[in-house]
Structures are given as C-alpha cells and as structure tokens.
Design a protein around this motif. Structure first.
Motif, PDB file in Angstrom:
ATOM      1  N   PRO A 165       0.912  -1.287   0.229  1.00 23.65           N
ATOM      2  CA  PRO A 165      -0.272  -0.030   0.356  1.00 23.65           C
ATOM      3  C   PRO A 165       0.906   1.286  -0.709  1.00 23.65           C
ATOM      4  O   PRO A 165       1.872   1.300   0.522  1.00 23.65           O
ATOM      5  CB  PRO A 165      -0.767  -0.130   1.330  1.00 23.65           C
ATOM      6  N   ARG A 341      -7.723   1.454   7.865  1.00 17.47           N
ATOM      7  CA  ARG A 341      -8.318  -0.244   7.768  1.00 17.47           C
ATOM      8  C   ARG A 341      -7.446  -1.367   6.884  1.00 17.47           C
ATOM      9  O   ARG A 341      -8.155  -2.206   7.534  1.00 17.47           O
ATOM     10  CB  ARG A 341     -10.113   0.166   7.148  1.00 17.47           C
ATOM     11  N   ASP A 342      -6.964  -0.887   6.158  1.00 18.54           N
ATOM     12  CA  ASP A 342      -6.461  -1.707   5.343  1.00 18.54           C
ATOM     13  C   ASP A 342      -5.157  -2.233   5.973  1.00 18.54           C
ATOM     14  O   ASP A 342      -4.572  -3.301   5.585  1.00 18.54           O
ATOM     15  CB  ASP A 342      -6.030  -0.781   4.092  1.00 18.54           C
ATOM     16  N   VAL A 405      -3.697  -9.620  -0.097  1.00 22.42           N
ATOM     17  CA  VAL A 405      -4.088  -8.377   1.157  1.00 22.42           C
ATOM     18  C   VAL A 405      -3.706  -7.201  -0.037  1.00 22.42           C
ATOM     19  O   VAL A 405      -4.737  -5.951  -0.273  1.00 22.42           O
ATOM     20  CB  VAL A 405      -3.639  -8.486   2.389  1.00 22.42           C
ATOM     21  N   TYR A 406      -2.264  -7.346  -0.034  1.00 20.04           N
ATOM     22  CA  TYR A 406      -1.608  -6.028  -0.840  1.00 20.04           C
ATOM     23  C   TYR A 406      -2.882  -5.927  -2.281  1.00 20.04           C
ATOM     24  O   TYR A 406      -2.988  -4.427  -2.504  1.00 20.04           O
ATOM     25  CB  TYR A 406      -0.409  -6.253  -0.611  1.00 20.04           C
ATOM     26  N   ILE A 409      -5.678  -4.079  -2.690  1.00 20.22           N
ATOM     27  CA  ILE A 409      -5.176  -2.201  -1.814  1.00 20.22           C
ATOM     28  C   ILE A 409      -5.342  -1.924  -3.333  1.00 20.22           C
ATOM     29  O   ILE A 409      -4.725  -0.865  -3.955  1.00 20.22           O
ATOM     30  CB  ILE A 409      -4.613  -2.423  -0.596  1.00 20.22           C
ATOM     31  N   GLU A 412      -8.039  -1.295  -5.855  1.00 19.93           N
ATOM     32  CA  GLU A 412      -8.632   0.047  -5.432  1.00 19.93           C
ATOM     33  C   GLU A 412      -7.651   1.576  -5.631  1.00 19.93           C
ATOM     34  O   GLU A 412      -8.112   2.127  -5.897  1.00 19.93           O
ATOM     35  CB  GLU A 412      -8.655   0.097  -4.047  1.00 19.93           C
TER      36      GLU A 412
END
Length: 442
Positions: A165, A341-342, A405-406, A409, A412
């Motif tokens: 992120p 949150r991320d 997860v990365y 993100i 997004e």
C-alpha cells in the motif's frame, strides 16, 4: 446543532495524490538504483573471492590526486568521500523538500515516522554496545547497524512487495529520510577526529555564495558545480567527512515554488541529480566497498562469531525491527491512534525488518570507525552483508504472507474508472476524517 465527535486519528492513512506522485517517482528511481547497487555488490564479492582477487585489491588501492590539497586518495576513498557526496547532496535536497513541502512539514503527520526512525537508531546501537561492552576498541562501531539503505530496501520491495500500500511505502521513505539525517549528524559529530578549523571556516565562503545564487534561482551549472566542489574540498581538508558538504549544499537549495515555477528548485535539482546518485555514485561505491574475501564456509562462520559482527547483525535484524515496530506501536497507544482499515500490525513488522537493510551508510560508518584494510574492516563488511541479507529474507517472508491483501489494496488505489488520470480513491471522501477528497491536477 450538535458538534460531531472528533474522528479517531489514523496511522498510515492515505496521502494526497500530488504527494503520492512525487513519492512514486522517487521510489521508481530508487528501485533502479537498488538493482544497480546490488549488481555492484555482487560483482565486488565475486571478484574479491575469485582467482583475480589481487587485481581487485590493486584497483581499490590505486592512488591519485593532489597531495597539497589533501586529496591524494585511493579509489575506494574517492568513492566514499567523493561519489557519496553526490548521494548526500540528494539526501539534503530530499530533507529540505520534506521539511518544507512534504510529509515532515506537518508535526502531527511527521511524529510517527520521526519517532520510529529514532527508535530504529537507538535500539540497534544499544544492542551493539551491550554485545561489545568488554572491548573498548570495538565500541567505536556502535553506529554501524543504525542506518537504513532505502535504495536496497526499495529494490527488495520491487521483487517481493510491489503491491505494498502507498501509505506504507510513504512511511518507509519518510523514515529513511529522517534516518539519513540522523546518520549524517552521527558522522559529523562522532566520526571527526582531527578538526582543522581554518579550512572549515573557509568552506563557509563558497557555501554562502552557492546559497545566495540558488536563493536567486540561478541554475547555471558552470557557477554552481565549481562552488560545490570548492565547498566539498575545504570540508574534506577540515577533517569533517566530506559527505557533510553534500548535505549542507542540499539544505541551501530553496524547496518552495515561486510564482510561475512548475516545481521548486530543490525538486528540480533532485530530478537532475538523483539518477546520477542512484545510477552511478552509489553502485560504484558498492563496487569498491563490498568486496570481501569470505575464506570459505569456515571463515564465514568464524567471522560471524566475532562480537563486532554479532553486534552488527543483531543490530540490523533485531534492533531495527523492534526499534521501529515498538516505537510505532507505542506512538499509536500514546496518541490513541488506530491503524488504517487496510493496514495490520504484521505489515508494520515486515516493513521494520526491511529497514534492517543497512548497506551503503553502514559500510561508510564501518570504514570511519575501524579504517580501511584492517581485520575489523573485513568483519564489518561480512556482518553488514549478512545482516542486510537476513533482514531482507525475513521481511520477504512476512510481506509475502499478506500479498493477496496488498493486491486488493493496489487495485483500489489504481482504479480510474472515469479515466481522468487520477485514481478514483484519491477523489473519494477520506475515511480518516470524513471530508471530501480534493482532486488534484496530475
């Protein structure tokens, strides 16, 4: 009408699009520089452990330069004192921009990375000192495991964490900037043995003229470069490490934009000189500094059992990780801030381990602490290389665990459905404060 309750402060919240664009460009150049740095180090190691190792030593010890100006140096010192001055000039420009127009201009946003950088210096130094308490001569190397090599760290990220992120990347870069400031302060204060006041005072004259010219937005290289070289030469003659001159020259350049300027002068110079630093100066320094003969597996094991080497490896791997992670965690508890949150705390641990890659400045400090060519010079190189490699491997394991997860993100943060050149997430209301995002022109 009732006043809405204050929002909970966030750690690692997303920054603005303009700031992220600047950071992304810096990280892109540092990635290329890190790859070249790695190539230089590998060539040095292979050469120093090959049948042609004597030619490598002869190259490093080749001496030239005017003795009257205290510049009759071998090639390894020209790389450390001369080429690294370019690296620290870029560091000075970056520091000036960060403090005046970047992340560090806001004390609230700067508090966490600044505190983390300090924690990442204090704990490695303390670990090294504890391990070497019985040997007073070894204690001069206390600062070796305190530095983070941002180019090497970003190069590792390019391979194992390219979806990390943006907030974590900005944290790493900001932390490294403060780390560099601490490192150059340590070099200037603790590793200046014989100070010649005369040349140091004389250095103020070309530095003052350089400052006056850049404040007037003069960009003529034929004026500025000779003034910079004269400042560098006089600082070198004073006994202060010459890289300090690079930082002072960088600090002198104005960072704020004037009316009619697209970018500030510091940012303009940074764009010009960062490729030279990352692509030429630092890789050549690595070529001259990283060559060490291991003497086989038994020699490597024997070297790493020395208290100096143990202190460096433990400082880089454990001290950096727990110093940065622990300080960041305590800052969050002290300010009652919550992670964005991320982001999870395991991400912070992975990034803290990555900061244990301490190649360029660690080798430089080792050279200043123990000199070139001695037994401990070889120990320092082996320990810095092994500690940095171990920190990189541990960071890789942790960061890869969160790669899915990365990726989410990253999708997004890069989605641009309206195709206006600005990712949509930078135009949406900020979850940190509930305020509408302010689109910025690309």
């Amino acid at each position: 009408m009732s006043t809405p309750p204050p929002s909970t402060p966030k750690l690692f919240s997303r920054t603005t699009w303009r700031e992220w664009k600047q950071v992304a460009e810096i990280l892109r150049l540092e990635t290329v520089g890190g790859m070249l740095l790695l190539a230089g180090a590998v060539v040095a190691l292979v050469w120093a452990n090959s049948p042609w190792s004597e030619s490598y030593t002869a190259m490093r010890e080749f001496t030239f330069g005017p003795e009257a100006l205290h510049l009759n140096l071998d090639l390894s010192h020209w790389a450390a004192d001369g080429l690294l001055a370019i690296f620290f000039f870029v560091v000075g420009l970056e520091l000036k921009r960060e403090f005046v127009a970047g992340e560090l201009r806001d004390p609230r946003r700067a508090a966490v990375p600044v505190a983390a950088a300090v924690g990442g210096v204090v704990l490695p130094a303390a670990i090294y000192v504890v391990i070497n308490l019985g040997d007073s001569s070894a204690l001069s190397g206390w600062a070796i495991p305190t530095a983070t090599d941002i180019a090497f760290a970003v190069a590792v990220l390019a391979v194992v964490g390219r979806f990390l992120p943006s907030a974590l990347r900005m944290f790493l870069l900001t932390l490294a900037v403060v780390d560099d400031l601490i490192a150059i302060t340590i070099i200037a204060v603790f590793y200046t043995d014989d100070l010649a006041v005369g040349p140091l005072l004389l250095a103020l004259a070309p530095l003052a003229v350089f400052t006056l010219l850049v404040q007037r937005r003069v960009r003529s290289w034929w004026l500025l470069i000779p003034l910079g070289l004269l400042t560098w030469g006089l600082v070198h003659a004073s006994g202060v490490h010459a890289t300090v001159a690079g930082v002072l020259l960088g600090f002198a350049v104005p960072a704020l934009r004037r009316e009619g300027e697209a970018v500030g002068l510091a940012e303009h110079f940074e764009h010009r000189w960062r490729p030279v630093s990352a692509g030429v100066a630092v890789p050549i320094f690595a070529l001259f500094a990283a060559g060490v003969a291991f003497g086989g597996w038994s020699g490597l094991v024997e070297a790493l059992t020395d208290p100096v080497a143990l202190g460096i490896v433990a400082g880089l791997v454990l001290g950096k990780a727990f110093g940065i992670f622990g300080t960041t965690y305590l800052m969050g508890r002290f300010t009652k801030a919550e992670l964005d949150r991320d982001i999870a705390w395991v991400d912070v641990l992975g990034l803290s381990l990555l900061a244990g890659i301490g190649f360029t400045v660690s080798l430089l400090v080792g050279d200043l602490a123990f000199g070139t060519g001695g037994d401990r010079d070889e120990l320092v190189k082996i320990a810095v290389l092994c500690g940095s490699l171990l920190a990189a491997l541990l960071a890789t394991v942790i960061l890869r665990l969160r790669n899915r997860v990365y990726r989410r993100i990253h999708e997004e943060e890069t989605r641009d459905e309206d195709r206006d050149g600005i990712p949509d997430v930078y135009q949406e209301p900020s979850p940190a404060d509930g305020a509408p995002g302010r689109p910025e022109s690309p």
